[in-house]
Design a protein around this motif. Structure first.
Motif, PDB file in Angstrom:
ATOM      1  N   GLY A 217       0.878  -1.054   0.072  1.00 37.85           N
ATOM      2  CA  GLY A 217      -0.019  -0.064   0.074  1.00 37.85           C
ATOM      3  C   GLY A 217       0.885   1.208   0.018  1.00 37.85           C
ATOM      4  O   GLY A 217       0.414   2.504   0.233  1.00 37.85           O
ATOM      5  N   GLY A 218       2.185   0.995  -0.254  1.00 39.55           N
ATOM      6  CA  GLY A 218       3.004   2.169  -0.129  1.00 39.55           C
ATOM      7  C   GLY A 218       3.546   2.605   1.256  1.00 39.55           C
ATOM      8  O   GLY A 218       3.048   2.070   2.195  1.00 39.55           O
ATOM      9  N   GLY A 219       4.590   3.557   1.436  1.00 41.85           N
ATOM     10  CA  GLY A 219       5.082   3.586   2.721  1.00 41.85           C
ATOM     11  C   GLY A 219       6.142   4.814   2.389  1.00 41.85           C
ATOM     12  O   GLY A 219       6.317   5.626   1.493  1.00 41.85           O
ATOM     13  N   SER A 220       7.202   4.733   3.538  1.00 37.78           N
ATOM     14  CA  SER A 220       8.150   5.752   3.441  1.00 37.78           C
ATOM     15  C   SER A 220       9.482   5.034   4.000  1.00 37.78           C
ATOM     16  O   SER A 220       9.435   4.140   4.828  1.00 37.78           O
ATOM     17  CB  SER A 220       7.831   6.960   4.095  1.00 37.78           C
ATOM     18  OG  SER A 220       7.826   6.932   5.453  1.00 37.78           O
ATOM     19  N   THR A 225       8.704   9.175   0.706  1.00 34.95           N
ATOM     20  CA  THR A 225       7.808   8.243   0.453  1.00 34.95           C
ATOM     21  C   THR A 225       7.944   7.657  -1.014  1.00 34.95           C
ATOM     22  O   THR A 225       8.367   7.896  -1.896  1.00 34.95           O
ATOM     23  CB  THR A 225       6.493   9.272   0.274  1.00 34.95           C
ATOM     24  OG1 THR A 225       6.395   9.755   1.495  1.00 34.95           O
ATOM     25  CG2 THR A 225       5.282   8.145  -0.101  1.00 34.95           C
ATOM     26  N   TYR A 226       7.375   6.309  -0.943  1.00 31.51           N
ATOM     27  CA  TYR A 226       7.463   5.502  -2.262  1.00 31.51           C
ATOM     28  C   TYR A 226       6.157   5.181  -2.592  1.00 31.51           C
ATOM     29  O   TYR A 226       5.064   4.891  -1.655  1.00 31.51           O
ATOM     30  CB  TYR A 226       8.168   4.261  -2.293  1.00 31.51           C
ATOM     31  CG  TYR A 226       7.844   3.309  -1.123  1.00 31.51           C
ATOM     32  CD1 TYR A 226       6.827   2.279  -1.181  1.00 31.51           C
ATOM     33  CD2 TYR A 226       8.733   3.242   0.187  1.00 31.51           C
ATOM     34  CE1 TYR A 226       6.748   1.383  -0.220  1.00 31.51           C
ATOM     35  CE2 TYR A 226       8.423   2.315   1.053  1.00 31.51           C
ATOM     36  CZ  TYR A 226       7.257   1.542   0.794  1.00 31.51           C
ATOM     37  OH  TYR A 226       6.863   0.523   2.051  1.00 31.51           O
ATOM     38  N   PRO A 227       5.431   5.114  -3.761  1.00 31.68           N
ATOM     39  CA  PRO A 227       4.081   4.882  -3.963  1.00 31.68           C
ATOM     40  C   PRO A 227       3.884   3.434  -3.859  1.00 31.68           C
ATOM     41  O   PRO A 227       4.698   2.502  -3.823  1.00 31.68           O
ATOM     42  CB  PRO A 227       3.945   5.189  -5.367  1.00 31.68           C
ATOM     43  CG  PRO A 227       5.253   4.827  -6.142  1.00 31.68           C
ATOM     44  CD  PRO A 227       6.254   4.947  -4.950  1.00 31.68           C
ATOM     45  N   SER A 228       2.469   3.203  -3.809  1.00 32.96           N
ATOM     46  CA  SER A 228       1.942   1.786  -3.553  1.00 32.96           C
ATOM     47  C   SER A 228       1.994   1.070  -4.977  1.00 32.96           C
ATOM     48  O   SER A 228       2.488   1.689  -5.945  1.00 32.96           O
ATOM     49  CB  SER A 228       0.435   2.032  -3.339  1.00 32.96           C
ATOM     50  OG  SER A 228      -0.463   2.449  -4.577  1.00 32.96           O
TER      51      SER A 228
END
Length: 306
Positions: A217-220, A225-228
């Motif tokens: 689901g994405g995160g950091s 941040t990186y995308p989902s």
């Protein structure tokens, strides 16, 4: 380590634990790749040579004959804290090279202050000590070196985790060189404006929905941040001019056992490109890949043409 210790430690632990199960990222800017002598590269078989100051393993199938036909090139990119030969032992692409006749190259990234090899792919992954090697340039020149020494008609990249991030980065920066990329549990830029491919590139995004490191689901990572998985696919659908809601295809078996656990959704795009999202049901960051993985991903890659 001073930066991103928790995420990096999880990546190291996941690679060590799963690699053990299935088999029993230098600081500073990269130097331009220098072309090795023809004698240093194999006419067939496997050799490790130095290109641009880094070790690169080159495998040439016995069927390769430049007098008869050009061959595809497949470049494998390892994950953070892993290295080229370990990644090959996990993905097992050498038999596919022999069976299908592609030249196969797996290079090493640079070594960070923690002693781990990495690719400087995006702001999120994985230059944790701000060494800023120009890996996009390095890999572009590595590809050009291989193209000078072998008769190559198209180029594919495949990567895991940090290597998946880097495969997407290469499609963004060098679409004129790259026909298609495949990523297992990687992600593209969070800021879509940083990716401006000059032409369509086919993309296979494989992601486990239980990935504990690069979250589905994405995160950091360390505040970046990186995308989902869904956003990564949506960005590439936009880059490639894909239309419609896509279509469901037959599930594939990537980790072994029945029934097939990986769902497939595909989109048709401009320039004969395609974008596909493969979701491994219950798949972790380093899933225990079964014998169907290597044939399935190489089927996808080799089906894509400029």
């Amino acid at each position: 380590m001073s930066r991103n210790g928790g995420v990096a430690a999880r990546i190291v632990l996941a690679v060590v634990v799963v690699m053990a199960a299935v088999s029993c990222g230098s600081t500073g800017a990269s130097k331009p790749a220098s072309s090795p002598s023809v004698a240093a590269l194999p006419e067939s078989g496997t050799s490790t040579v130095e290109i641009g100051g880094r070790p690169v393993t080159v495998h040439v199938p016995e069927s390769y004959d430049p007098a008869k036909a050009a061959a595809p090139l497949v470049v494998l990119l390892h994950g953070y804290s892993s290295f080229a030969k370990e990644q090959e032992s996990y993905f097992k692409l050498t038999p596919e090279s022999d069976r299908r006749g592609f030249v196969y190259v797996y290079p090493d990234g640079t070594v960070d202050d923690r002693g781990d090899r990495f690719w400087n792919a995006t702001d999120a992954c994985c230059d944790f000590f701000d060494a800023q090697p120009d890996d996009s340039r390095y890999l572009s020149e590595l590809i050009a070196t291989i193209q000078r020494e072998y008769r190559i008609d198209r180029v594919y990249l495949i990567g895991h985790s940090n290597g998946g991030f880097m495969a997407f980065r290469m499609a963004c920066d060098h679409a004129d060189q790259v026909t298609a990329v495949a990523s297992l549990n990687g992600a593209t830029w969070n800021d879509a404006t940083k990716c401006r491919p000059s032409e369509p590139v086919s993309v296979l995004a494989v992601h486990g929905d239980a990935d504990e490191t690069i979250a589905f689901g994405g995160g950091s990572i360390d505040g970046s941040t990186y995308p989902s998985a869904a956003t990564t696919v949506a960005q590439w659908r936009e880059h490639d001019g894909c239309t419609g809601d896509g279509r469901e295809a037959a599930a594939v078996d990537l980790v072994g056992g029945a029934p097939a656990e990986t769902s497939v959704r595909a989109w048709d795009c401009t320039g004969n490109a395609t974008v596909q999202a493969w979701t491994i049901d219950g798949g972790t960051h380093v899933p225990p890949l079964g014998p169907g993985f290597a044939p399935a991903v190489t089927d996808f890659l080799l089906a894509q043409r400029d």
